[in-house]
Design a protein around this motif. Structure first.
Motif, PDB file in Angstrom:
ATOM      1  N   ALA A   1      -7.983   4.812   3.448  1.00  0.00           N
ATOM      2  CA  ALA A   1      -8.227   3.365   3.524  1.00  0.00           C
ATOM      3  C   ALA A   1      -7.021   2.666   4.159  1.00  0.00           C
ATOM      4  CB  ALA A   1      -8.499   2.809   2.127  1.00  0.00           C
ATOM      5  N   HIS A   2      -5.835   3.117   3.783  1.00  0.00           N
ATOM      6  CA  HIS A   2      -4.611   2.522   4.324  1.00  0.00           C
ATOM      7  C   HIS A   2      -4.502   2.760   5.838  1.00  0.00           C
ATOM      8  CE1 HIS A   2      -0.480   1.403   4.887  1.00  0.00           C
ATOM      9  NE2 HIS A   2      -0.181   2.630   5.288  1.00  0.00           N
ATOM     10  N   PHE A   3      -4.799   3.970   6.244  1.00  0.00           N
ATOM     11  CA  PHE A   3      -4.728   4.299   7.670  1.00  0.00           C
ATOM     12  C   PHE A   3      -5.738   3.472   8.467  1.00  0.00           C
ATOM     13  CE2 PHE A   3      -3.175   8.906   6.661  1.00  0.00           C
ATOM     14  CZ  PHE A   3      -1.915   8.408   6.354  1.00  0.00           C
TER      15      PHE A   3
ATOM     16  N   GLU B   1       0.825  -1.215   0.000  1.00  0.00           N
ATOM     17  CA  GLU B   1       0.000   0.000   0.000  1.00  0.00           C
ATOM     18  C   GLU B   1       0.860   1.266   0.000  1.00  0.00           C
ATOM     19  OE1 GLU B   1      -3.174  -0.163   2.830  1.00  0.00           O
ATOM     20  OE2 GLU B   1      -4.022  -1.951   1.905  1.00  0.00           O
ATOM     21  N   HIS B   2       1.997   1.222   0.677  1.00  0.00           N
ATOM     22  CA  HIS B   2       2.903   2.376   0.667  1.00  0.00           C
ATOM     23  C   HIS B   2       3.446   2.615  -0.745  1.00  0.00           C
ATOM     24  CE1 HIS B   2       3.832   1.840   5.243  1.00  0.00           C
ATOM     25  NE2 HIS B   2       2.704   2.474   5.023  1.00  0.00           N
ATOM     26  N   LYS B   3       3.753   1.525  -1.440  1.00  0.00           N
ATOM     27  CA  LYS B   3       4.275   1.662  -2.806  1.00  0.00           C
ATOM     28  C   LYS B   3       3.218   2.255  -3.729  1.00  0.00           C
ATOM     29  CE  LYS B   3       7.803  -1.839  -2.362  1.00  0.00           C
ATOM     30  NZ  LYS B   3       8.062  -3.269  -2.345  1.00  0.00           N
TER      31      LYS B   3
ATOM     32  N   LEU C   1      -6.773   0.498   7.730  1.00  0.00           N
ATOM     33  CA  LEU C   1      -6.220  -0.860   7.849  1.00  0.00           C
ATOM     34  C   LEU C   1      -5.207  -0.925   9.000  1.00  0.00           C
ATOM     35  CD1 LEU C   1      -5.503  -3.805   6.683  1.00  0.00           C
ATOM     36  CD2 LEU C   1      -3.585  -2.608   5.604  1.00  0.00           C
ATOM     37  N   GLU C   2      -4.300   0.044   9.035  1.00  0.00           N
ATOM     38  CA  GLU C   2      -3.289   0.048  10.106  1.00  0.00           C
ATOM     39  C   GLU C   2      -3.959   0.167  11.476  1.00  0.00           C
ATOM     40  OE1 GLU C   2       0.576   1.911   7.723  1.00  0.00           O
ATOM     41  OE2 GLU C   2      -0.235   2.976   9.444  1.00  0.00           O
ATOM     42  N   GLN C   3      -4.965   0.990  11.550  1.00  0.00           N
ATOM     43  CA  GLN C   3      -5.634   1.198  12.837  1.00  0.00           C
ATOM     44  C   GLN C   3      -6.397  -0.052  13.282  1.00  0.00           C
ATOM     45  OE1 GLN C   3      -5.664   5.857  11.838  1.00  0.00           O
ATOM     46  NE2 GLN C   3      -7.641   5.096  12.556  1.00  0.00           N
TER      47      GLN C   3
ATOM     48  N   TYR D   1       8.388  10.309   6.095  1.00  0.00           N
ATOM     49  CA  TYR D   1       8.656  10.493   7.523  1.00  0.00           C
ATOM     50  C   TYR D   1       7.810   9.546   8.382  1.00  0.00           C
ATOM     51  CZ  TYR D   1       9.629  13.014  11.860  1.00  0.00           C
ATOM     52  OH  TYR D   1      10.015  13.349  13.119  1.00  0.00           O
ATOM     53  N   HIS D   2       6.535   9.473   8.062  1.00  0.00           N
ATOM     54  CA  HIS D   2       5.631   8.615   8.831  1.00  0.00           C
ATOM     55  C   HIS D   2       6.013   7.131   8.677  1.00  0.00           C
ATOM     56  CE1 HIS D   2       1.965   7.386  10.852  1.00  0.00           C
ATOM     57  NE2 HIS D   2       1.781   6.510   9.892  1.00  0.00           N
ATOM     58  N   ILE D   3       6.359   6.746   7.459  1.00  0.00           N
ATOM     59  CA  ILE D   3       6.746   5.350   7.232  1.00  0.00           C
ATOM     60  C   ILE D   3       8.040   5.022   7.967  1.00  0.00           C
ATOM     61  CG2 ILE D   3       7.557   3.692   5.489  1.00  0.00           C
ATOM     62  CD1 ILE D   3       5.646   5.043   3.496  1.00  0.00           C
TER      63      ILE D   3
HETATM   64 FE   LIG Z   1       1.401   3.292   6.543  1.00  0.00          FE
END
Ligand SMILES: [Fe+2]
Ligand SMILES: [Fe+2]
Length: 137
Positions: A57-59, A20-22, A61-63, A116-118
């Motif tokens: 959507a990605h956030f 998802e980051h990519k 999933l992480e949460q 930075y967040h990654i």
């Molecule tokens: Fe992330």
């Protein structure tokens, strides 16, 4: 040429997060192309909407994963996500493809916003998840 060159330092080791980051990095490259190609404000806004939608959507999933595994820094991490989304929406609302400042910001934005967040928060989360699951990835 890719502007956000993916390099291994951004890999978290969590397969789904990395995928998802990519995808997010690709979307930022698409934004750069739209800005550089003079595609206009509407086209750039559309790309930014795509970035925001994908990030949201990605956030989520992480949460979900943080909640599922009782991640101790979940609240702090979620607050960072909320801040990133707020910044992205502000940026989208103020974005003007015709000003040099906006163009410069378009180049700088994902560096701060994504990398930075990654590098700090997501890597820490991925390491925790790998440990919680008792295996890597
Ligand atoms: Fe992330
Ligand atoms: Fe995150």
């Amino acid at each position: 040429m890719d502007w956000i060159a993916w390099d291994d330092s951004l890999d978290t080791g969590h397969a789904r997060m990395d995928t998802e980051h990519k995808k997010l990095a690709q979307l930022f490259n698409r934004l750069r192309d739209a800005v550089d190609g003079g595609e206009g404000k509407a086209a750039c806004a559309e790309v930014l909407d795509g970035i925001i939608g994908h990030a949201q959507a990605h956030f989520e999933l992480e949460q979900q994963m943080m909640a599922q595994h009782a991640y101790p820094k979940a609240a702090q991490h979620a607050a960072e996500h909320a801040m990133l989304l707020r910044q992205a929406r502000d940026y989208r609302d103020s974005f003007d493809v015709n000003t040099a400042a906006a163009r410069a910001a378009a180049m700088k934005f994902p560096e701060v916003w994504l990398a930075y967040h990654i590098l700090f928060s997501d890597k820490e989360l991925a390491a925790f998840l790998a440990h919680a699951r008792g295996h890597q990835g």
